[in-house]
Write a protein that holds these residues in place. Structure first.
Motif, mmCIF file in Angstrom:
data_model
loop_
_atom_site.group_PDB
_atom_site.id
_atom_site.type_symbol
_atom_site.label_atom_id
_atom_site.label_comp_id
_atom_site.label_asym_id
_atom_site.label_seq_id
_atom_site.Cartn_x
_atom_site.Cartn_y
_atom_site.Cartn_z
ATOM 1 N N PHE A 223 80.946 -30.847 46.653
ATOM 2 C CA PHE A 223 80.425 -32.102 47.201
ATOM 3 C C PHE A 223 78.898 -32.084 47.246
ATOM 4 N N SER A 224 78.334 -30.976 47.713
ATOM 5 C CA SER A 224 76.877 -30.858 47.861
ATOM 6 C C SER A 224 76.176 -30.853 46.511
ATOM 7 N N GLU A 225 76.741 -30.127 45.556
ATOM 8 C CA GLU A 225 76.116 -30.042 44.234
ATOM 9 C C GLU A 225 76.187 -31.389 43.501
ATOM 10 N N LYS A 226 77.310 -32.089 43.654
ATOM 11 C CA LYS A 226 77.437 -33.406 43.033
ATOM 12 C C LYS A 226 76.437 -34.383 43.650
ATOM 13 N N GLY A 227 76.312 -34.332 44.970
ATOM 14 C CA GLY A 227 75.359 -35.201 45.652
ATOM 15 C C GLY A 227 73.931 -34.896 45.268
ATOM 16 N N ALA A 228 73.591 -33.607 45.196
ATOM 17 C CA ALA A 228 72.227 -33.208 44.855
ATOM 18 C C ALA A 228 71.850 -33.640 43.443
ATOM 19 N N THR A 229 72.832 -33.633 42.540
ATOM 20 C CA THR A 229 72.577 -34.057 41.153
ATOM 21 C C THR A 229 72.135 -35.518 41.091
ATOM 22 N N ALA A 230 72.624 -36.315 42.013
ATOM 23 C CA ALA A 230 72.230 -37.729 42.051
ATOM 24 C C ALA A 230 70.868 -37.934 42.713
ATOM 25 N N LEU A 231 70.362 -36.900 43.397
ATOM 26 C CA LEU A 231 69.154 -37.056 44.202
ATOM 27 C C LEU A 231 67.917 -36.394 43.616
ATOM 28 N N VAL A 232 68.111 -35.457 42.690
ATOM 29 C CA VAL A 232 66.975 -34.726 42.125
ATOM 30 C C VAL A 232 67.327 -34.321 40.702
ATOM 31 N N THR A 233 66.305 -34.194 39.847
ATOM 32 C CA THR A 233 66.545 -33.939 38.427
ATOM 33 C C THR A 233 66.523 -32.461 38.065
ATOM 34 N N ASN A 234 65.568 -31.710 38.594
ATOM 35 C CA ASN A 234 65.378 -30.308 38.241
ATOM 36 C C ASN A 234 66.601 -29.468 38.628
ATOM 37 N N PRO A 235 67.227 -28.741 37.683
ATOM 38 C CA PRO A 235 68.443 -27.962 37.987
ATOM 39 C C PRO A 235 68.254 -26.938 39.106
ATOM 40 N N GLU A 236 67.100 -26.288 39.150
ATOM 41 C CA GLU A 236 66.846 -25.315 40.211
ATOM 42 C C GLU A 236 66.767 -25.995 41.571
ATOM 43 N N LYS A 237 66.140 -27.164 41.608
ATOM 44 C CA LYS A 237 66.030 -27.900 42.860
ATOM 45 C C LYS A 237 67.382 -28.468 43.282
ATOM 46 N N ILE A 238 68.222 -28.798 42.308
ATOM 47 C CA ILE A 238 69.579 -29.246 42.634
ATOM 48 C C ILE A 238 70.316 -28.155 43.405
ATOM 49 N N LYS A 239 70.225 -26.929 42.920
ATOM 50 C CA LYS A 239 70.877 -25.803 43.599
ATOM 51 C C LYS A 239 70.288 -25.574 44.980
ATOM 52 N N LEU A 240 68.957 -25.717 45.090
ATOM 53 C CA LEU A 240 68.285 -25.502 46.368
ATOM 54 C C LEU A 240 68.714 -26.544 47.394
ATOM 55 N N VAL A 241 68.690 -27.806 47.002
ATOM 56 C CA VAL A 241 69.076 -28.889 47.917
ATOM 57 C C VAL A 241 70.535 -28.729 48.346
ATOM 58 N N ALA A 242 71.413 -28.383 47.396
ATOM 59 C CA ALA A 242 72.835 -28.179 47.721
ATOM 60 C C ALA A 242 73.020 -26.999 48.665
ATOM 61 N N SER A 243 72.239 -25.950 48.478
ATOM 62 C CA SER A 243 72.371 -24.753 49.331
ATOM 63 C C SER A 243 72.006 -25.068 50.776
ATOM 64 N N TRP A 244 71.053 -25.956 50.984
ATOM 65 C CA TRP A 244 70.686 -26.340 52.355
ATOM 66 C C TRP A 244 71.836 -27.058 53.037
ATOM 67 N N GLU A 245 72.495 -27.953 52.316
ATOM 68 C CA GLU A 245 73.619 -28.670 52.913
ATOM 69 C C GLU A 245 74.768 -27.708 53.217
ATOM 70 N N MET A 246 74.984 -26.743 52.345
ATOM 71 C CA MET A 246 76.075 -25.787 52.561
ATOM 72 C C MET A 246 75.818 -24.884 53.774
ATOM 73 N N LYS A 247 74.536 -24.689 54.116
ATOM 74 C CA LYS A 247 74.188 -23.876 55.289
ATOM 75 C C LYS A 247 74.173 -24.699 56.570
ATOM 76 N N SER A 248 74.322 -26.007 56.446
ATOM 77 C CA SER A 248 74.208 -26.891 57.606
ATOM 78 C C SER A 248 75.491 -26.934 58.421
ATOM 79 N N ASP A 249 75.330 -27.256 59.693
ATOM 80 C CA ASP A 249 76.471 -27.400 60.598
ATOM 81 C C ASP A 249 77.256 -28.662 60.241
ATOM 82 N N ARG A 250 78.564 -28.534 60.078
ATOM 83 C CA ARG A 250 79.386 -29.641 59.591
ATOM 84 C C ARG A 250 79.380 -30.833 60.571
ATOM 85 N N THR A 251 79.487 -30.530 61.867
ATOM 86 C CA THR A 251 79.498 -31.602 62.862
ATOM 87 C C THR A 251 78.169 -32.349 62.875
ATOM 88 N N THR A 252 77.072 -31.615 62.723
ATOM 89 C CA THR A 252 75.752 -32.257 62.676
ATOM 90 C C THR A 252 75.645 -33.179 61.472
#
Length: 309
Positions: A200-229
């Motif tokens: 879910f995070s990687e698919k969302g990040a692909t729509a939000l940023v172009t650079n492949p490395e930044k896609i992974k970075l943005v997705a990794s932040w969401e994966m580390k986030s608290d689900r309820t938050t």
């Protein structure tokens, strides 16, 4: 209450230190010096505990409070801080529950609004600027309309005062709440497995940023986030309309928007969202949502021009 809390732990710390001095027969002058350092440390820790967000300070000069977007780390501003650090003191936040920071309970956006205002006042920041991306831009608008005299300038990077109104400018908060439920929003995130959230995070990040490395970075932040938050913040942002409050903002506001299909469409949609801002500069980038990653030179050029004017 916070002053009493600080005083209490300072006194307790001093008593413990004096007991140690007495039992170990430590030289009184060395002891007093050590005690001063330790009491200072205790007071500092107590002061830091007042805020639920993390703060990293970089640079010197006019203060800029930098707020990241939904699920993002403050590291999203690293390159921006590097660009401005010779003239600006960057207070880079990571909000609670995002990117590994300890979460909080209760109303997320209101709590963050009030904490950031309190932080700005307590630090006695002189002529501060506030800048936010996405959800951070929403918060920047909320803060500036709540405390109109507090900030010198506001910079909003692809954030809007009411997200459902991008599709339907006539929609109200009450109508938005008919389409999105808080419990359902939270459950959407809490019911995912780790693998599902990663996809879910990687698919969302692909729509939000172009650079492949930044896609992974943005997705990794969401994966580390608290689900309820994640669910709570999403619900609150989608059901809170700040558009009427924008009339209260008296300082200059820069809005940097991304490409929502065509640059003209983006300009039309954002002009409607920010029509109540008295002193507005609106620029549209040929970029996805993370403008600072997709079109950095354009971003820096517009940022520098607004900061210097």
């Amino acid at each position: 209450m916070e002053t009493l809390h600080t005083a209490f732990w300072t006194i307790i710390g001093a008593i413990l230190i004096l007991k140690i001095f007495k039992s170990q027969k430590i030289n009184i002058f060395k002891g007093l010096f050590t005690m001063g350092i330790l009491i200072g440390s205790i007071s500092m820790l107590s002061a830091q505990s007042k805020y639920d967000f993390d703060v990293k300070i970089v640079g010197k000069g006019t203060p800029i409070i930098m707020i990241p977007g939904f699920s993002s780390s403050g590291d999203v501003w690293n390159e921006t801080a590097e660009h401005v650090k010779n003239n600006y003191e960057c207070h880079i936040l990571t909000l609670p529950g995002f990117a590994g920071v300890k979460p909080v309970s209760g109303d997320f956006l209101l709590k963050m609004r009030d904490e950031i205002i309190a932080y700005t006042k307590e630090k006695h920041l002189k002529n501060p600027i506030i800048m936010g991306h996405s959800l951070g831009g929403f918060l920047s608008a909320s803060i500036a309309s709540t405390e109109p005299q507090l900030f010198k300038k506001v910079i909003i990077v692809d954030g809007v005062p009411f997200y459902p109104a991008l599709q339907n400018p006539a929609i109200t908060e009450e109508q938005a709440k008919q389409f999105i439920n808080k419990d359902a929003s939270v459950k959407q995130f809490t019911s995912m497995t780790d693998d599902q959230l990663k996809a879910f995070s990687e698919k969302g990040a692909t729509a939000l940023v172009t650079n492949p490395e930044k896609i992974k970075l943005v997705a990794s932040w969401e994966m580390k986030s608290d689900r309820t938050t994640l669910g709570t913040a999403f619900y609150e942002m989608m059901t809170t309309d700040l558009r009427a409050d924008l009339t209260k903002i008296i300082c200059p506001v820069l809005v940097l928007g991304s490409n929502y299909g065509t640059l003209k469409q983006s300009e039309t949609m954002l002009s409607e969202q920010y029509k109540n801002v008295k002193n507005l500069t609106l620029q549209i980038a040929d970029a996805k949502h993370f403008i600072m990653y997709d079109n950095p030179q354009w971003f820096y050029d517009n940022l520098d021009k607004f900061l210097k004017n």
